[in-house]
Design an enzyme around this catalytic site. Structure first.
Site, PDB file in Angstrom:
ATOM      1  N   LYS A   1      -5.666   3.480  -2.548  1.00 18.61           N
ATOM      2  CA  LYS A   1      -5.378   4.712  -3.029  1.00 18.61           C
ATOM      3  C   LYS A   1      -5.098   4.861  -4.746  1.00 18.61           C
ATOM      4  O   LYS A   1      -5.743   5.699  -5.440  1.00 18.61           O
ATOM      5  CB  LYS A   1      -4.507   5.573  -2.404  1.00 18.61           C
ATOM      6  CG  LYS A   1      -4.739   5.882  -1.224  1.00 18.61           C
ATOM      7  CD  LYS A   1      -3.805   6.585  -0.197  1.00 18.61           C
ATOM      8  CE  LYS A   1      -2.706   5.439   0.072  1.00 18.61           C
ATOM      9  NZ  LYS A   1      -1.724   5.779   1.112  1.00 18.61           N
TER      10      LYS A   1
ATOM     11  N   SER B   1      -3.999  -0.143   2.044  1.00 20.47           N
ATOM     12  CA  SER B   1      -3.685   1.584   2.049  1.00 20.47           C
ATOM     13  C   SER B   1      -3.234   1.884   0.927  1.00 20.47           C
ATOM     14  O   SER B   1      -3.850   2.891   0.150  1.00 20.47           O
ATOM     15  CB  SER B   1      -2.746   1.861   3.135  1.00 20.47           C
ATOM     16  OG  SER B   1      -2.318   2.797   3.417  1.00 20.47           O
TER      17      SER B   1
ATOM     18  N   ARG C   1      -2.972   4.131  12.798  1.00 17.06           N
ATOM     19  CA  ARG C   1      -1.846   3.111  12.780  1.00 17.06           C
ATOM     20  C   ARG C   1      -0.586   3.724  13.155  1.00 17.06           C
ATOM     21  O   ARG C   1       0.341   3.077  13.937  1.00 17.06           O
ATOM     22  CB  ARG C   1      -1.859   2.426  11.350  1.00 17.06           C
ATOM     23  CG  ARG C   1      -2.820   1.529  11.026  1.00 17.06           C
ATOM     24  CD  ARG C   1      -3.066   1.256   9.669  1.00 17.06           C
ATOM     25  NE  ARG C   1      -1.612   0.542   9.171  1.00 17.06           N
ATOM     26  CZ  ARG C   1      -1.139   0.940   7.772  1.00 17.06           C
ATOM     27  NH1 ARG C   1      -1.934   1.328   6.902  1.00 17.06           N
ATOM     28  NH2 ARG C   1      -0.057   0.222   7.567  1.00 17.06           N
TER      29      ARG C   1
HETATM   30  N1  URA Z   1       2.361   3.824   2.130  1.00 15.29           N
HETATM   31  C1  URA Z   1       1.031   3.739   2.226  1.00 15.29           C
HETATM   32  O1  URA Z   1       0.190   4.546   1.457  1.00 15.29           O
HETATM   33  N2  URA Z   1       0.304   3.236   3.358  1.00 15.29           N
HETATM   34  C2  URA Z   1       0.879   2.319   4.403  1.00 15.29           C
HETATM   35  O2  URA Z   1       0.166   1.680   4.923  1.00 15.29           O
HETATM   36  C3  URA Z   1       2.313   2.367   4.080  1.00 15.29           C
HETATM   37  C4  URA Z   1       2.946   3.304   3.179  1.00 15.29           C
END
Ligand code: URA
Length: 434
Positions: free
Chosen positions: A187, A183, A168
């Site tokens: 996490k 994203s 990206r």
């Molecule tokens: N922070 C992230 O962890 N992912 C993103 O896509 C943008 C900011």
């Protein structure tokens, strides 16, 4: 199933099924679907967006691409905070020990500085000896002992995000709300948090400059987090001016310790306490934000969060004695100043511009893998609303080399805006999204 059909469906705005999303992402991680097809799909998502169901499916598929931290055998509640990134934003360093002092466990996995925004890992690594590359066993043992742990993402956590984020980054598809949502939440789910407070920033120093975009991102994060069974609250906070008075890695650790000692600047304490109050609510310690805030203020006054912060430094390999000795005098050789060019009031200090100057000084990095300086940075002596006479000191600036100093000083001078009257005071916390 064929990747090209999935790309085509998204290109014309069709809703993809969980199976189609899994086919694409799992195939990409396995090396069976090439970068160029995933890049085309990401661009189609960028323009067509994703439904809440698609965003939740993408988040779940990304989460499943790797390991999940196992916190079994450790009692919760596990509550974390995530910020979308800013300039001078050191709230994580204050919040984690503060939340832990209330009985919350914070399994914090953070990132590094990229672009004009700072990174928690770079700040922590400015403390001599501090380690952020912990094994899962160390992660478990430190959170059990100190109530919080602050580390980087291990290589087996959400590998799909590592690949997709890098792609990206070079295909102009970062600023897509569903892709950012998946994203971040994949996490956060992998680190073991079951409740999350999000600090979604807007303004010149934020990822989302416009408040409406920040609100759309916050809504997407909250709805997707809920669909994944998480307790979640987002605050929209102002990042048009740097938060606090220090911007820089060691400088921000110093300022965090000031906050833990009750000497923190008002704006930084305001955002930190509002976020911490929501952590207390999600952890079940407070019925509402007022009670959460009161608990946080009482705990800070008692000194336990400060002690937990120092204990954590010790547990993660840092040298507490050396850290305290360096406080106030760990600065690089190259020093400069920004002084007021006219009398009046400061109406704005542009955070984005300060962040970009910080990168030149050595605070941040332009490319993943660039090194950062532990000591470079900026101290803001005056901020928005302060009166100044011509020639008053506004910033002290420290750089790792002469070129960084010389190129950043004009940018920093330009970042300061003046007016004849004081600007109206404004609240930094604009809205809560639940
Ligand atoms: N922070 C992230 O962890 N992912 C993103 O896509 C943008 C900011």
């Amino acid at each position: 199933m064929r990747a090209v059909d999935i790309i085509m469906n998204k290109r014309v705005g069709k809703e993809l099924s969980r199976e189609e999303i899994a086919f694409l992402i799992e195939g990409y991680v396995a090396g069976e679907i090439p970068d160029y097809q995933v890049a085309a799909w990401a661009m189609a998502v960028f323009f067509q967006g994703m439904s809440p169901a698609e965003t939740a499916a993408l988040t779940g598929v990304m989460l499943k691409s790797g390991a999940v931290i196992d916190l079994s055998g450790i009692s919760g509640p596990f509550v974390d905070k995530h910020s979308t990134g800013g300039v001078g934003d050191k709230t994580s360093l204050i919040l984690a020990p503060l939340a832990a002092s209330l009985g919350i466990r914070d399994p914090m996995m953070s990132g590094r500085a990229l672009g004009h925004t700072g990174g928690t890992l770079d700040k922590l690594e400015a403390i001599p000896g501090y380690r952020t590359n912990l094994s899962v066993e160390q992660f478990r043992s430190i959170i059990r002992q100190n109530g919080f742990v602050m580390t980087g993402q291990t290589k087996d956590i959400v590998p799909a995000d590592k690949l997709l984020y890098a792609l990206r980054d070079v295909t102009a598809t970062v600023e897509s709300i569903p892709l950012i949502t998946a994203s971040i939440l994949s996490k956060k789910a992998a680190e073991g948090a079951d409740a999350l407070v999000l600090d979604v920033k807007f303004g010149s120093g934020a990822f989302m400059q416009k408040v409406e975009d920040a609100e759309r991102l916050a809504r997407s994060l909250v709805d997707t987090g809920k669909a994944m069974g998480k307790r979640i609250i987002a605050l929209l906070t102002d990042m048009d001016e740097p938060l606090g008075r220090m911007v820089g890695n060691f400088l921000e650790v110093e300022e965090s310790l000031d906050c833990l000692e009750g000497k923190g600047p008002g704006d930084l304490m305001e955002v930190t306490l509002e976020l911490a109050a929501r952590m207390a609510m999600l952890g079940g310690m407070a019925a509402g934000p007022e009670e959460g805030r009161r608990l946080c203020e009482e705990s800070l006054a008692g000194g336990r969060p400060r002690q937990l912060f120092l204990d954590n430094i010790q547990s993660q390999g840092g040298d507490v004695k050396q850290f305290l000795e360096l406080r106030g005098n760990y600065r690089p050789e190259y020093r400069g100043e920004v002084r007021a060019k006219q009398p009046g009031y400061i109406t704005r200090i542009n955070a984005g511009q300060v962040g970009r100057a910080g990168v030149l000084l050595g605070v941040g990095r332009n490319r993943t893998g660039d090194s950062v300086s532990p000591t470079a940075g900026i101290q803001l002596h005056r901020k928005r609303g302060d009166p100044v006479a011509a020639g008053d000191l506004i910033m002290t600036v420290w750089a790792r080399d002469a070129e960084g100093l010389n190129t950043s000083l004009p940018l920093l001078a330009e970042a300061v805006e003046y007016g004849r009257t004081a600007p109206a005071p404004r609240s930094l916390v604009l809205k809560e999204i639940i």
